[in-house]
Scaffold this motif. Sequence first.
Motif, mmCIF file in Angstrom:
data_model
loop_
_atom_site.group_PDB
_atom_site.id
_atom_site.type_symbol
_atom_site.label_atom_id
_atom_site.label_comp_id
_atom_site.label_asym_id
_atom_site.label_seq_id
_atom_site.Cartn_x
_atom_site.Cartn_y
_atom_site.Cartn_z
ATOM 1 N N THR A 5 0.707 -1.250 -0.086
ATOM 2 C CA THR A 5 0.139 0.073 0.030
ATOM 3 C C THR A 5 0.959 1.153 0.006
ATOM 4 O O THR A 5 1.967 1.202 0.025
ATOM 5 N N ARG A 6 0.375 2.377 0.017
ATOM 6 C CA ARG A 6 0.927 3.537 -0.124
ATOM 7 C C ARG A 6 0.215 4.613 0.995
ATOM 8 O O ARG A 6 -0.754 4.678 1.224
ATOM 9 N N VAL A 7 1.153 5.718 1.234
ATOM 10 C CA VAL A 7 0.697 6.823 2.124
ATOM 11 C C VAL A 7 1.401 8.059 1.678
ATOM 12 O O VAL A 7 2.706 7.695 1.429
ATOM 13 N N PHE A 19 1.817 -1.019 10.790
ATOM 14 C CA PHE A 19 2.115 -2.118 9.548
ATOM 15 C C PHE A 19 3.035 -2.745 9.838
ATOM 16 O O PHE A 19 3.867 -2.803 10.433
ATOM 17 N N ASP A 48 -2.275 0.693 -3.461
ATOM 18 C CA ASP A 48 -3.444 0.946 -2.970
ATOM 19 C C ASP A 48 -3.282 1.657 -1.717
ATOM 20 O O ASP A 48 -2.430 1.922 -1.314
ATOM 21 N N ASP A 49 -4.132 2.819 -1.628
ATOM 22 C CA ASP A 49 -4.077 3.648 -0.550
ATOM 23 C C ASP A 49 -4.400 2.997 0.749
ATOM 24 O O ASP A 49 -5.163 2.270 0.885
ATOM 25 N N SER A 50 -3.386 3.304 1.745
ATOM 26 C CA SER A 50 -3.365 2.368 2.759
ATOM 27 C C SER A 50 -4.761 2.821 3.811
ATOM 28 O O SER A 50 -5.124 1.736 4.553
ATOM 29 N N VAL A 53 -7.408 0.539 2.421
ATOM 30 C CA VAL A 53 -7.167 -0.804 2.715
ATOM 31 C C VAL A 53 -7.367 -1.031 4.142
ATOM 32 O O VAL A 53 -7.925 -2.148 4.537
ATOM 33 N N SER A 54 -7.080 -0.186 5.132
ATOM 34 C CA SER A 54 -7.128 -0.506 6.550
ATOM 35 C C SER A 54 -8.722 -0.541 6.749
ATOM 36 O O SER A 54 -9.109 -0.950 7.983
ATOM 37 N N ASP A 59 -3.764 -3.308 9.676
ATOM 38 C CA ASP A 59 -2.719 -2.534 9.215
ATOM 39 C C ASP A 59 -1.466 -3.614 9.130
ATOM 40 O O ASP A 59 -0.731 -3.457 8.540
ATOM 41 N N GLN A 62 -0.433 -4.935 5.969
ATOM 42 C CA GLN A 62 -0.066 -4.129 4.925
ATOM 43 C C GLN A 62 1.598 -3.867 5.074
ATOM 44 O O GLN A 62 2.179 -3.699 6.098
ATOM 45 N N VAL A 64 3.443 -0.996 3.804
ATOM 46 C CA VAL A 64 3.161 0.452 3.568
ATOM 47 C C VAL A 64 4.409 1.010 2.868
ATOM 48 O O VAL A 64 5.500 0.974 3.466
#
Length: 79
Positions: A5-7, A19, A48-50, A53-54, A59, A62, A64
Motif C-alpha cells: 500500500t501507499r501513504v 504496519f 492501493d491507498d493504505s 485498505v485499513s 494494518d 500491509q 506500506v
Amino acid sequence: MAIATRVFLAGNEPVPGQFGAIAVVIFPNGSDPARLQQVCRAFVAVLDDSGEVSERLPDAAQMVTIWPVKNGSAVPRSG
C-alpha cells in the motif's frame, strides 16, 4: 497474506497504524521534476491507498510505502 500500500505523509507527521512493514521513497536533490511526476503517477496507480485498505484489512497485513511531502502540498488521491 500481505498487501503493498501507499501513504503520503507531510513533515514530521507520525506513521499511522501498526504496519507489517514500512518503506520510504527518497529522491536525491536536483531530481528531474518531470520524472518525479511520472514516478508519482505510477506510485498512485499501482499501490492501493493504505487508509482505504485499513477499512477492510488490519494494518499488520500491509507493507506500506511512504512518500514524504511538504506541509500543505496537494497529493494525488487516485491514479
